[in-house]
Design a protein around this motif. Structure first.
Motif, mmCIF file in Angstrom:
data_model
loop_
_atom_site.group_PDB
_atom_site.id
_atom_site.type_symbol
_atom_site.label_atom_id
_atom_site.label_comp_id
_atom_site.label_asym_id
_atom_site.label_seq_id
_atom_site.Cartn_x
_atom_site.Cartn_y
_atom_site.Cartn_z
ATOM 1 N N GLN A 41 -3.200 2.627 -8.077
ATOM 2 C CA GLN A 41 -3.490 3.447 -7.167
ATOM 3 C C GLN A 41 -2.211 3.715 -6.438
ATOM 4 O O GLN A 41 -1.284 3.281 -6.600
ATOM 5 C CB GLN A 41 -4.267 2.655 -6.032
ATOM 6 N N MET B 161 -5.237 6.880 0.644
ATOM 7 C CA MET B 161 -5.162 6.020 -0.617
ATOM 8 C C MET B 161 -5.983 6.731 -1.981
ATOM 9 O O MET B 161 -7.015 7.038 -1.967
ATOM 10 C CB MET B 161 -5.573 4.703 -0.566
ATOM 11 N N HIS C 268 -0.689 5.615 -2.757
ATOM 12 C CA HIS C 268 -0.940 6.485 -1.366
ATOM 13 C C HIS C 268 -0.055 7.814 -1.199
ATOM 14 O O HIS C 268 1.175 7.585 -1.136
ATOM 15 C CB HIS C 268 -0.470 5.404 -0.341
ATOM 16 N N ALA D 14 -0.234 3.123 6.735
ATOM 17 C CA ALA D 14 -1.041 2.773 5.745
ATOM 18 C C ALA D 14 -2.558 3.034 5.880
ATOM 19 O O ALA D 14 -3.221 3.184 5.164
ATOM 20 C CB ALA D 14 -0.768 1.354 5.150
ATOM 21 N N SER E 144 3.093 7.595 0.816
ATOM 22 C CA SER E 144 4.474 6.900 0.564
ATOM 23 C C SER E 144 5.534 7.741 0.061
ATOM 24 O O SER E 144 6.641 7.167 0.417
ATOM 25 C CB SER E 144 3.792 6.197 -1.024
ATOM 26 N N ASP F 93 0.750 -1.146 -0.024
ATOM 27 C CA ASP F 93 0.048 0.010 -0.185
ATOM 28 C C ASP F 93 0.821 1.395 -0.127
ATOM 29 O O ASP F 93 0.271 2.203 -0.646
ATOM 30 C CB ASP F 93 -0.852 -0.201 1.210
ATOM 31 N N LEU F 94 2.018 1.231 0.817
ATOM 32 C CA LEU F 94 2.883 2.329 0.853
ATOM 33 C C LEU F 94 4.289 2.396 -0.489
ATOM 34 O O LEU F 94 4.930 3.374 -0.238
ATOM 35 C CB LEU F 94 3.430 2.255 2.117
#
Length: 725
Positions: free
Chosen positions: A349, A410, A351, A405, A354, A208-209
């Motif tokens: 996508q 996001m 984040h 996260a 990040s 996710d990151l």
């Protein structure tokens, strides 16, 4: 994407206006063009025809045999040289035979069916078969039994070395499994290039990151390894020449031990080229090293730039050449900008945290997590208490990542058009060059904004029938993204025996498609009834998407089993029960059934109808023939253009009277290939033929889309057939 990068390179060569460089570029292009053409021909020749009930011999490496509690995954080479994968599933209550667990290179004789890989059947679905072909694997074997296993005898010194490396890697993987769970996962990911089945479940924040590169063995790990080996050898009073010779021998072995990933190939090649240049007394610039390593990598692995790992590895390595000497913040910002077009094109996508995560976590990872993992790997088995301490420290680190996260940020960007991706890459390269900074930044902002607007506010709407297997899942997206409606989610049907642990099909298919279209919210999620093949993935949808309202048929809220399934996801979602005569807010859908409350059986299915792109669509869930007759009795004037046939084309639905009354122009059948029920049944197909109703079928057409503009008729698209008007 690879073609776009090649185009950027060609334009750059032309802009240099250097005849010598242009001639060399032309020569290299011709050579590699011939090489790629040869590889393409080899792909055609190495693809085997499908065969059933056959026996084959596979030469397998021990670390290519993954034995699970109820299945075995294997990769091996046939006597003719073709690489194949194999899958073996045991019966209920059984375990794989001990003979599967090999510790050395072996020849396995297996019985089963040789199959070709099925194509991707949904738009933007990950094409597993194409991925395998890019890696030189052209067929798979559905294994019914293991006939025999015997040791493989190496015929050359090369085979002996290769077999030895694979055997050592297998022993190391098995040894690390004795470590505490989280420590084992870090050790395997960081040093052995092995990811357990639950890697992405336990370390979801890493993806996710945008930190997955930390677990992709690459230049960072090779620098550590070479520095460590050189340090030890110098302490043993080895000369500089001896150190370099030993490193040249060690690095290829580490390439095998670490899983032979594409990103690692670049790092190994660069390190070896540096060492060879040092031994020969040559001076090679960083850009020349980058180019030579790319050409050598493409010879070894022609599909390198077809995959995200290879694209990111070489793009970031190229960028590092130009960010040297800048501040840590500037480096992180520029490297994120370089990777962003590739990430959006493949992952859809990003984040917003990040950037901060990479800035703050990378030093922590380099100077704390990596050494802790290395110490735990080396001495953890001898000193269990130390291993537990390392595991706890890694646990704190992982929970910190999870907390970051979980913060809002996001962005579901969607998949930008390839031409816009190329424009973003070019502008980012200009930014690296440091020229016309202000104009380039304005250009980048404009292209990202344009890409976002085109994805999130499309001129065309669509009614999409996902190929979700034996189940139903549909999406209605109105033009400009005004309203997103999802009807059913699909789901796995379990009939006993062992369940194969794998990533949810919803995350790979319908949710993946919606994210590629920039969709992160669902205004209305309508569940036709409670059967698992219609609502089994509702948990995934509620967890990953922002669902505003969840509609269920009248009375299903009294079904405790169903409520237990959805309750964990009902945090910000309004639950609404509906019956005939009501409407789905904002969607243009009217409810035609149920007329009485029920617990969510087939007879209680929610029936919906609405007009999109000049056609009336009717969705019937699993409603049976008696329910269909009730619908036309209550709505004698009901007509439809597109009818989603009830119960996947079962003979229990699609009553001839119902079809005759609705007079559909098109039928839609959503059913799994080779399903155990025989859907669609011959009786249903006969009814459609008698009523002269043409139909689409996800079994043969894959994903089906009807695309339209406001107040204009639309057109049909199917993944596995030509478009139909």
């Amino acid at each position: 994407m690879a073609a776009g990068l090649t185009g950027i390179w060609a334009v750059r060569i032309l802009l240099l206006r250097d005849r010598v460089i242009a001639i060399w570029a032309l020569v290299v292009s011709v050579v590699f063009g011939c090489w790629f053409a040869f590889q393409h021909d080899q792909r055609q020749q190495r693809t085997l025809p499908e065969m059933t009930n056959t026996t084959v011999q596979l030469r397998v490496q021990p670390d290519d045999v993954l034995v699970g509690p109820d299945s075995v995954q294997v990769k091996g080479r046939l006597p003719t040289g073709q690489l194949v994968t194999g899958q073996y599933y045991v019966g209920e209550g059984e375990k794989p035979e001990p003979q599967w667990r090999v510790m050395k290179t072996s020849v396995m004789t297996v019985a089963g069916d040789i199959q070709q890989f099925a194509p991707a059947t949904n738009v933007n679905e990950f094409d597993y078969g194409e991925y395998q072909r890019q890696n030189g694997v052209f067929n798979r074997v559905k294994i019914s039994r293991l006939v025999a296993v015997r040791p493989a005898v190496p015929r050359t010194l090369w085979q002996s070395w290769l077999n030895g490396c694979h055997a050592i890697r297998q022993r190391l993987i098995l040894q690390t499994k004795r470590l505490p769970p989280l420590l084992a996962m870090y050790v395997q990911g960081l040093f052995l290039g092995f990811r357990a089945d639950n890697f992405y479940d336990n370390l979801s924040a890493v993806t996710d990151l945008g930190l997955i590169h930390l677990f992709s063995i690459s230049g960072f790990h090779v620098v550590w390894l070479t520095a460590l080996v050189a340090f030890v050898l110098k302490r043993l009073r080895c000369s500089e020449t001896m150190v370099n010779v030993i490193l040249i021998l060690v690095l290829p072995s580490y390439y095998i031990l670490a899983g032979a990933a594409p990103s690692l190939l670049r790092a190994i090649l660069v390190s070896m080229l540096v060492i060879i240049a040092a031994l020969a007394g040559w001076k090679i610039s960083p850009l020349t090293l980058w180019g030579l390593s790319l050409m050598l990598a493409l010879i070894w692995y022609p599909a390198l730039l077809m995959q995200l790992g290879g694209q990111l590895s070489y793009a970031l390595a190229f960028a590092l050449i130009f960010v040297e000497g800048r501040s840590a913040f500037a480096k992180t910002m520029l490297l994120n900008l370089v990777s962003l077009p590739f990430v959006l094109y493949h992952v859809y996508q990003w984040h917003i945290w990040s950037l901060l995560a990479n800035l703050l976590i990378l030093p922590v990872f380099s100077w704390l997590i990596f050494p802790v993992t290395l110490i735990g790997a080396v001495v953890g088995l001898k000193f269990p208490m130390l291993a537990q301490m390392c595991d706890h420290l890694l646990g704190w680190f992982t929970r910190a990542l999870d907390a970051i996260a979980a913060m809002p940020g996001m962005i579901t960007f969607g998949k930008p058009h390839i031409l816009l991706v190329i424009a973003l890459v070019v502008l980012t390269l200009l930014l690296l060059a440091g020229r016309h900074q202000r104009q380039v930044i304005i250009g980048l902002t404009a292209v990202y904004t344009l890409a976002f607007m085109l994805i999130h506010f499309p001129v065309k709407g669509e009614v999409t029938f996902f190929d979700i297997g034996q189940g139903d899942s549909f999406m209605i997206r109105e033009p400009l993204g005004r309203q997103i409606t999802m009807i059913d989610t699909g789901g796995d049907v379990f009939f006993g025996g062992h369940q194969v642990k794998r990533r949810s099909r919803a995350l790979r298919l319908n949710i993946n498609y919606m994210k590629s279209m920039g969709i992160h919210r669902i205004d209305a999620l309508c569940l036709s009834h409670q059967d698992a093949d219609h609502v089994g993935f509702v948990g995934d949808v509620l967890q990953t998407m922002d669902v505003k309202r969840l509609y269920i048929p009248w009375g299903m809220a009294a079904n405790p089993q169903f409520m237990r399934r959805i309750r964990p996801g009902l945090k910000h979602t309004k639950l609404i029960s509906v019956h005939a005569g009501q409407h789905i807010t904002g969607s243009g859908l009217d409810v035609l059934h149920p007329f009485t409350p029920g617990l969510g059986g087939n007879e209680d299915s929610m029936v919906l109808t609405g007009v999109y792109g000049g056609l009336r669509f009717t969705f019937t869930g699993d409603l049976g023939q008696e329910g269909e007759k009730d619908v036309i009795a209550h709505y004698p004037n009901l007509r439809t253009d597109v009818l989603k046939l009830g119960h996947h084309g079962s003979k229990t639905a699609s009553a001839p009277e119902f079809i005759q009354a609705l007079k559909p122009k098109w039928g839609i059948i959503s059913a799994g290939r080779n399903n155990r029920y025989g859907h669609p049944n011959p009786e249903t197909l006969a009814t459609l033929a008698q009523q002269h109703v043409p139909f689409f079928n996800t079994q043969t057409n894959g994903m089906i889309r009807y695309r339209f503009r406001d107040h204009h008729p639309g057109y049909w698209e199917t993944v596995m057939k030509e478009e139909k008007d």
